[in-house]
Each structure stands twice: as structure tokens, then as C-alpha cells.
Design a protein around this motif. Sequence first.
Motif, PDB file in Angstrom:
ATOM      1  N   ALA A 256     -31.402 -64.999 -13.352  1.00 23.12           N
ATOM      2  CA  ALA A 256     -31.171 -63.557 -13.223  1.00 23.12           C
ATOM      3  C   ALA A 256     -30.954 -62.912 -14.587  1.00 23.12           C
ATOM      4  O   ALA A 256     -31.482 -61.828 -14.868  1.00 23.12           O
ATOM      5  CB  ALA A 256     -29.970 -63.301 -12.310  1.00 23.12           C
ATOM      6  N   VAL A 257     -30.202 -63.574 -15.448  1.00 23.82           N
ATOM      7  CA  VAL A 257     -29.962 -63.051 -16.797  1.00 23.82           C
ATOM      8  C   VAL A 257     -31.261 -63.050 -17.598  1.00 23.82           C
ATOM      9  O   VAL A 257     -31.597 -62.063 -18.267  1.00 23.82           O
ATOM     10  CB  VAL A 257     -28.864 -63.857 -17.520  1.00 23.82           C
ATOM     11  N   LEU A 258     -32.019 -64.132 -17.528  1.00 21.89           N
ATOM     12  CA  LEU A 258     -33.295 -64.194 -18.249  1.00 21.89           C
ATOM     13  C   LEU A 258     -34.311 -63.191 -17.705  1.00 21.89           C
ATOM     14  O   LEU A 258     -35.110 -62.637 -18.458  1.00 21.89           O
ATOM     15  CB  LEU A 258     -33.869 -65.611 -18.189  1.00 21.89           C
ATOM     16  N   THR A 259     -34.273 -62.943 -16.404  1.00 26.26           N
ATOM     17  CA  THR A 259     -35.153 -61.942 -15.806  1.00 26.26           C
ATOM     18  C   THR A 259     -34.840 -60.562 -16.366  1.00 26.26           C
ATOM     19  O   THR A 259     -35.740 -59.826 -16.784  1.00 26.26           O
ATOM     20  CB  THR A 259     -35.011 -61.945 -14.270  1.00 26.26           C
ATOM     21  N   ALA A 260     -33.570 -60.209 -16.387  1.00 25.72           N
ATOM     22  CA  ALA A 260     -33.164 -58.915 -16.945  1.00 25.72           C
ATOM     23  C   ALA A 260     -33.510 -58.843 -18.432  1.00 25.72           C
ATOM     24  O   ALA A 260     -34.004 -57.821 -18.915  1.00 25.72           O
ATOM     25  CB  ALA A 260     -31.666 -58.699 -16.735  1.00 25.72           C
ATOM     26  N   LEU A 261     -33.280 -59.918 -19.128  1.00 24.57           N
ATOM     27  CA  LEU A 261     -33.593 -59.977 -20.560  1.00 24.57           C
ATOM     28  C   LEU A 261     -35.098 -59.785 -20.793  1.00 24.57           C
ATOM     29  O   LEU A 261     -35.509 -59.034 -21.679  1.00 24.57           O
ATOM     30  CB  LEU A 261     -33.116 -61.311 -21.127  1.00 24.57           C
TER      31      LEU A 261
ATOM     32  N   ALA B 125     -38.284 -66.469 -14.809  1.00 23.51           N
ATOM     33  CA  ALA B 125     -37.791 -65.163 -15.265  1.00 23.51           C
ATOM     34  C   ALA B 125     -38.927 -64.161 -15.420  1.00 23.51           C
ATOM     35  O   ALA B 125     -38.788 -62.993 -15.071  1.00 23.51           O
ATOM     36  CB  ALA B 125     -37.037 -65.322 -16.579  1.00 23.51           C
ATOM     37  N   ARG B 126     -40.062 -64.590 -15.932  1.00 21.58           N
ATOM     38  CA  ARG B 126     -41.200 -63.681 -16.087  1.00 21.58           C
ATOM     39  C   ARG B 126     -41.711 -63.194 -14.745  1.00 21.58           C
ATOM     40  O   ARG B 126     -42.085 -62.036 -14.595  1.00 21.58           O
ATOM     41  CB  ARG B 126     -42.318 -64.363 -16.865  1.00 21.58           C
ATOM     42  N   ILE B 127     -41.740 -64.076 -13.762  1.00 21.94           N
ATOM     43  CA  ILE B 127     -42.155 -63.665 -12.416  1.00 21.94           C
ATOM     44  C   ILE B 127     -41.156 -62.665 -11.847  1.00 21.94           C
ATOM     45  O   ILE B 127     -41.531 -61.647 -11.275  1.00 21.94           O
ATOM     46  CB  ILE B 127     -42.303 -64.898 -11.498  1.00 21.94           C
ATOM     47  N   GLY B 128     -39.875 -62.951 -12.031  1.00 23.12           N
ATOM     48  CA  GLY B 128     -38.833 -62.050 -11.538  1.00 23.12           C
ATOM     49  C   GLY B 128     -38.826 -60.705 -12.237  1.00 23.12           C
ATOM     50  O   GLY B 128     -38.447 -59.693 -11.647  1.00 23.12           O
ATOM     51  N   ALA B 129     -39.258 -60.665 -13.481  1.00 15.10           N
ATOM     52  CA  ALA B 129     -39.252 -59.410 -14.247  1.00 15.10           C
ATOM     53  C   ALA B 129     -40.188 -58.371 -13.640  1.00 15.10           C
ATOM     54  O   ALA B 129     -39.968 -57.168 -13.798  1.00 15.10           O
ATOM     55  CB  ALA B 129     -39.636 -59.673 -15.698  1.00 15.10           C
ATOM     56  N   ASP B 130     -41.208 -58.822 -12.919  1.00 13.27           N
ATOM     57  CA  ASP B 130     -42.119 -57.879 -12.275  1.00 13.27           C
ATOM     58  C   ASP B 130     -41.442 -57.102 -11.154  1.00 13.27           C
ATOM     59  O   ASP B 130     -41.845 -55.988 -10.827  1.00 13.27           O
ATOM     60  CB  ASP B 130     -43.354 -58.611 -11.726  1.00 13.27           C
ATOM     61  N   ASP B 131     -40.410 -57.684 -10.538  1.00  6.91           N
ATOM     62  CA  ASP B 131     -39.681 -57.023  -9.451  1.00  6.91           C
ATOM     63  C   ASP B 131     -38.323 -56.486  -9.903  1.00  6.91           C
ATOM     64  O   ASP B 131     -37.488 -56.141  -9.076  1.00  6.91           O
ATOM     65  CB  ASP B 131     -39.464 -58.006  -8.296  1.00  6.91           C
ATOM     66  N   TYR B 132     -38.111 -56.440 -11.184  1.00  8.92           N
ATOM     67  CA  TYR B 132     -36.839 -56.009 -11.759  1.00  8.92           C
ATOM     68  C   TYR B 132     -36.617 -54.514 -11.510  1.00  8.92           C
ATOM     69  O   TYR B 132     -37.499 -53.699 -11.744  1.00  8.92           O
ATOM     70  CB  TYR B 132     -36.865 -56.289 -13.262  1.00  8.92           C
ATOM     71  N   ILE B 133     -35.440 -54.189 -11.019  1.00  3.01           N
ATOM     72  CA  ILE B 133     -35.027 -52.792 -10.847  1.00  3.01           C
ATOM     73  C   ILE B 133     -33.748 -52.622 -11.657  1.00  3.01           C
ATOM     74  O   ILE B 133     -32.702 -53.189 -11.324  1.00  3.01           O
ATOM     75  CB  ILE B 133     -34.795 -52.441  -9.365  1.00  3.01           C
TER      76      ILE B 133
END
Length: 110
Positions: free
Chosen positions: A78-83, A21-29
Motif C-alpha cells: 500500500a505504501v509503495l502503491t501510493a509512492l 505496487a505498479r499495478i495498484g497505482a493504476d487504481d490509486y485514489i
Amino acid sequence: MQDLRTRLTTLHRPRLLVRTARIGADDYIRQRDLKRLLPSTPSQGTGAILMRLLDLEATQERARLGQNPGYSFARHVAVLTALSAESRLYLASRSQPRRATKNGAPQDAV
């Protein structure tokens, strides 16, 4: 009932979920990703969005722990990334110093 900051800082999940999730948060739109997760969030503030994401994540966690056949690791990430991304925004906005106005009342920093 815990406040939002406490709920965010005390959330503990398996290391693999958190790291992904932390890795995904960098690409979060925000506009793209929130629309997929929370279709009816037109103009809610970050706090309200975080509360909804926390509830959605709790549902995912219960499904994971209960070994629910409908559980989706990808959806949980996906939910944890957004969170993670939304909590960064929320916590950063809360830690910004406030400036005083002429009458001495605090004003949000720009």
C-alpha cells in the motif's frame, strides 16, 4: 542529502513488491488512500507527501529486512502503491515545459 528525484529514481525493491505496487497505482485514489496511510496530510504538496511516504516506506523496508514479526506485506505494498502513484504525479509535473511571460520570466504550463 539526496534530492527528491534522486531518491525516487534510485529506490530499489524486490520485483514482486514493485510489480504489485505498479499495478495498484493504476487504481490509486489519492483522497482515499492517503487518508489511510498518512492521516494528517490535509493540504501538503506532492513533494512533502512524497518525503513522508519515502520515510514510511523506509520503515517498512527495515521491518521486512529485519524479519520483524509486525511486518505487513499488504501495508508495504500500500505504501509503495501510493509512492508510485504520487511519484508519477510529481515527475510529470516537473517535466512539463514552462511558457515564458511577456517579461520573459518562466510560467508554469497549464
